[in-house]
Design a protein around this motif. Structure first.
Motif, short mmCIF file in Angstrom:
data_model
loop_
_atom_site.label_atom_id
_atom_site.label_comp_id
_atom_site.label_asym_id
_atom_site.label_seq_id
_atom_site.Cartn_x
_atom_site.Cartn_y
_atom_site.Cartn_z
N UNK A 136 -60.54 -39.58 -14.29
CA UNK A 136 -60.54 -38.65 -13.15
C UNK A 136 -59.13 -38.24 -12.75
N UNK A 137 -58.17 -39.11 -13.04
CA UNK A 137 -56.78 -38.80 -12.69
C UNK A 137 -56.21 -37.68 -13.56
N UNK A 138 -56.78 -37.47 -14.75
CA UNK A 138 -56.24 -36.47 -15.68
C UNK A 138 -56.36 -35.05 -15.13
N UNK A 139 -57.55 -34.58 -14.73
CA UNK A 139 -57.61 -33.21 -14.19
C UNK A 139 -56.82 -33.05 -12.89
N UNK A 140 -56.72 -34.12 -12.10
CA UNK A 140 -55.93 -34.02 -10.88
C UNK A 140 -54.45 -33.88 -11.22
N UNK A 141 -54.01 -34.63 -12.22
CA UNK A 141 -52.62 -34.50 -12.67
C UNK A 141 -52.34 -33.09 -13.18
N UNK A 142 -53.29 -32.53 -13.91
CA UNK A 142 -53.12 -31.17 -14.43
C UNK A 142 -53.06 -30.15 -13.29
N UNK A 143 -53.96 -30.28 -12.33
CA UNK A 143 -53.97 -29.36 -11.19
C UNK A 143 -52.69 -29.49 -10.37
N UNK A 144 -52.23 -30.72 -10.16
CA UNK A 144 -50.99 -30.94 -9.42
C UNK A 144 -49.80 -30.35 -10.16
N UNK A 145 -49.77 -30.53 -11.48
CA UNK A 145 -48.66 -30.01 -12.28
C UNK A 145 -48.63 -28.48 -12.26
N UNK A 146 -49.79 -27.87 -12.33
CA UNK A 146 -49.84 -26.40 -12.28
C UNK A 146 -49.33 -25.88 -10.95
N UNK A 180 -55.16 -47.02 -8.25
CA UNK A 180 -53.98 -46.64 -7.48
C UNK A 180 -53.44 -45.29 -7.96
N UNK A 181 -53.38 -45.11 -9.29
CA UNK A 181 -52.88 -43.85 -9.84
C UNK A 181 -53.75 -42.69 -9.42
N UNK A 182 -55.07 -42.88 -9.49
CA UNK A 182 -56.00 -41.82 -9.09
C UNK A 182 -55.80 -41.43 -7.63
N UNK A 183 -55.75 -42.41 -6.75
CA UNK A 183 -55.61 -42.13 -5.32
C UNK A 183 -54.24 -41.54 -5.00
N UNK A 184 -53.20 -42.03 -5.69
CA UNK A 184 -51.85 -41.50 -5.45
C UNK A 184 -51.76 -40.03 -5.85
N UNK A 189 -51.76 -34.28 -4.53
CA UNK A 189 -52.34 -32.94 -4.72
C UNK A 189 -52.77 -32.35 -3.37
N UNK A 190 -53.42 -33.17 -2.56
CA UNK A 190 -53.86 -32.69 -1.24
C UNK A 190 -52.66 -32.36 -0.36
N UNK A 191 -51.61 -33.16 -0.45
CA UNK A 191 -50.40 -32.89 0.31
C UNK A 191 -49.76 -31.59 -0.14
N UNK A 192 -49.70 -31.39 -1.45
CA UNK A 192 -49.10 -30.16 -1.99
C UNK A 192 -49.94 -28.94 -1.62
N UNK A 193 -51.25 -29.09 -1.70
CA UNK A 193 -52.11 -27.97 -1.34
C UNK A 193 -52.01 -27.66 0.15
N UNK A 194 -51.97 -28.71 0.97
CA UNK A 194 -51.81 -28.50 2.41
C UNK A 194 -50.46 -27.90 2.74
N UNK A 195 -49.41 -28.35 2.03
CA UNK A 195 -48.08 -27.81 2.24
C UNK A 195 -47.99 -26.36 1.86
N UNK A 196 -48.71 -25.97 0.79
CA UNK A 196 -48.72 -24.58 0.36
C UNK A 196 -49.40 -23.71 1.40
#
Length: 209
Positions: A136-146, A180-184, A189-196
């Motif tokens: 589950x961490x993989x697509x979140x990492x991809x979305x965060x990286x994009x 831990x990695x998944x939640x981090x 991602x949520x912080x970045x999206x909220x910041x945007x």
């Protein structure tokens, strides 16, 4: 977009399967440094194979990864916080693993066909949780990286490096690293999206006035 996420997940699944095969093979042919696993498994594993017990394969998989932190986490799931060193671990993962063990894997692995012992089922429950969290961490990492890198190509490379990083075996084992990695990553991602959103709102508000 969807194909990119599918490709990254497919790579992650194949890589994790390769790591599992390598880990089990190493467990069969290399001597153990941590002897606690030998005390927990090896006599019963040899007996299971000799008796042609149908649970020998799950037993082998569990014994491969029931080491170091996994021994302590499993102890918490079974007996609670008995020893002082148990308090180095938070209760969330042990509670979740115990629930998965009782409600999901227990009925599947302890029946008239399979006769897996309680510890084997518990460790496999931990493994199921860590694998799900890592994937589950993989697509979140991809979305965060994009979102951060603003580049499809760079996001793919960053995610690929995330999947193939040398510390991946730690997210394979029944440790706390994968959750831990998944939640981090989810939090970032949520912080970045909220910041945007905040930045966009502030920018619009400034131009309006």
């Amino acid at each position: 977009m969807c194909d990119m996420y599918k490709d990254m997940l497919f790579i992650a699944i194949k890589y994790r399967l390769l790591l599992v095969v390598l880990s089990v093979t190493a467990n069969l042919f290399l001597s153990d440094y941590d002897t606690s696993t030998q005390l927990l498994y090896h006599p019963s594993l040899e007996a299971a194979v000799a008796a042609r017990n149908t649970c020998w394969a799950p037993h082998l998989l569990a014994s491969t990864f029931d080491r170091w932190d996994a021994v302590h986490l499993a102890g918490i799931s079974i007996d609670g916080y008995v020893y002082e060193h148990n308090h180095a671990f938070y209760p969330g993962l042990p509670i979740l693993a115990r629930a998965v063990c009782k409600r999901v894997l227990g009925p599947l692995l302890q029946n008239s066909f399979l006769a897996c012992n309680d510890r084997t089922v518990l460790i496999l429950s931990y493994l199921a949780i860590t694998h799900v969290c890592a994937l589950l961490a993989v697509p979140i990492m991809l979305a965060l990286s994009r979102k951060v890198l603003q580049s499809k190509d760079m996001a793919e490379k960053a995610t690929l490096l995330f999947i193939l990083q040398p510390s991946s075996p730690f997210t394979l084992a029944p440790y706390t690293e994968a959750p831990f990695t998944l939640l981090a990553l989810a939090g970032m991602y949520l912080l970045e999206r909220g910041g945007t959103h905040t930045h966009t709102h502030t920018h619009t508000h400034t131009h309006t006035h």
